[in-house]
Enzyme design. Structure first.
Site, PDB file in Angstrom:
ATOM      1  N   CYS A   5       3.438  -7.632   9.853  1.00  0.00           N
ATOM      2  CA  CYS A   5       2.042  -7.852   9.500  1.00  0.00           C
ATOM      3  C   CYS A   5       1.854  -7.867   7.976  1.00  0.00           C
ATOM      4  O   CYS A   5       2.319  -8.785   7.317  1.00  0.00           O
ATOM      5  CB  CYS A   5       1.169  -6.801  10.182  1.00  0.00           C
ATOM      6  SG  CYS A   5      -0.584  -7.189  10.215  1.00  0.00           S
ATOM      7  N   HIS A   6       1.225  -6.850   7.404  1.00  0.00           N
ATOM      8  CA  HIS A   6       1.043  -6.749   5.960  1.00  0.00           C
ATOM      9  C   HIS A   6       2.206  -6.009   5.288  1.00  0.00           C
ATOM     10  O   HIS A   6       2.220  -5.865   4.069  1.00  0.00           O
ATOM     11  CB  HIS A   6      -0.268  -6.025   5.634  1.00  0.00           C
ATOM     12  CG  HIS A   6      -1.483  -6.836   5.900  1.00  0.00           C
ATOM     13  ND1 HIS A   6      -2.027  -6.968   7.161  1.00  0.00           N
ATOM     14  CD2 HIS A   6      -2.265  -7.577   5.072  1.00  0.00           C
ATOM     15  CE1 HIS A   6      -3.092  -7.738   7.104  1.00  0.00           C
ATOM     16  NE2 HIS A   6      -3.262  -8.127   5.852  1.00  0.00           N
TER      17      HIS A   6
END
Length: 170
Positions: free
Chosen positions: A103-104
């Site tokens: 994800c991030h």
């Protein structure tokens, strides 16, 4: 079995920590959560997971670990503002140890300047940043480039875990 460092702070994406943790531990690997302070209570952004950190970043030595996990959420953006976490992640990349970022999570690797020439994926909102960092970005559930495994979103976790476990088996 592998010893896996996990760098995170509050506002991590709950399932992006809990699902890999279960998968890694079921396979016999150990995990150490590293944050700003030892014994810090870290709360997931969904409010589903509460984790107590095992070590502070000042106590953590990359040489003690075989692999690194960077869960997503807002945590990686907070960590990337601290040179100690950036340096910690950079050590894993330079030593060519397995690094798992979802994800991030790759935001920390952007700041560590370790993505030039790499193939990666990440959450849609950071894909342009990954390109600016010199990476070739794919919109796929999992991308493996050497010892780096990246994924985009919680729905990608089964593929992420499978690819990560394959790297740990080597």
């Amino acid at each position: 079995m592998a010893s896996i460092a996990v760098v995170m702070t509050s506002e991590f994406e709950d399932i992006e920590f809990t699902a890999p943790k279960k998968s890694f531990q079921d396979a016999g690997h150990t995990m150490t959560v590293i944050s700003f302070a030892k014994g810090q209570e870290l709360k997931g952004k969904q409010g589903e997971a509460v984790v107590t950190s095992d070590l502070s970043i000042d106590e953590a030595n990359p040489q003690q670990f075989d692999a690194l996990l960077i869960p997503g959420g807002f945590s990686p953006d907070q960590l990337r503002a601290d040179h100690r976490f950036v340096s910690f992640a950079k050590d894993f990349m330079f030593e060519d140890k397995p690094v798992f970022a979802i994800c991030h999570g790759p935001q920390l690797l952007i700041t560590a300047e370790t993505l030039q020439g790499r193939k990666v994926t990440g959450y849609i909102s950071i894909q342009q940043d990954l390109k600016y960092a010199g990476a070739t970005v794919f919109d796929k559930e999992v991308v493996t480039c050497g010892n780096l495994v990246t994924s985009r979103v919680p729905d990608d976790i089964p593929a992420f875990n499978q690819a990560s476990l394959a790297k740990l088996a080597n």
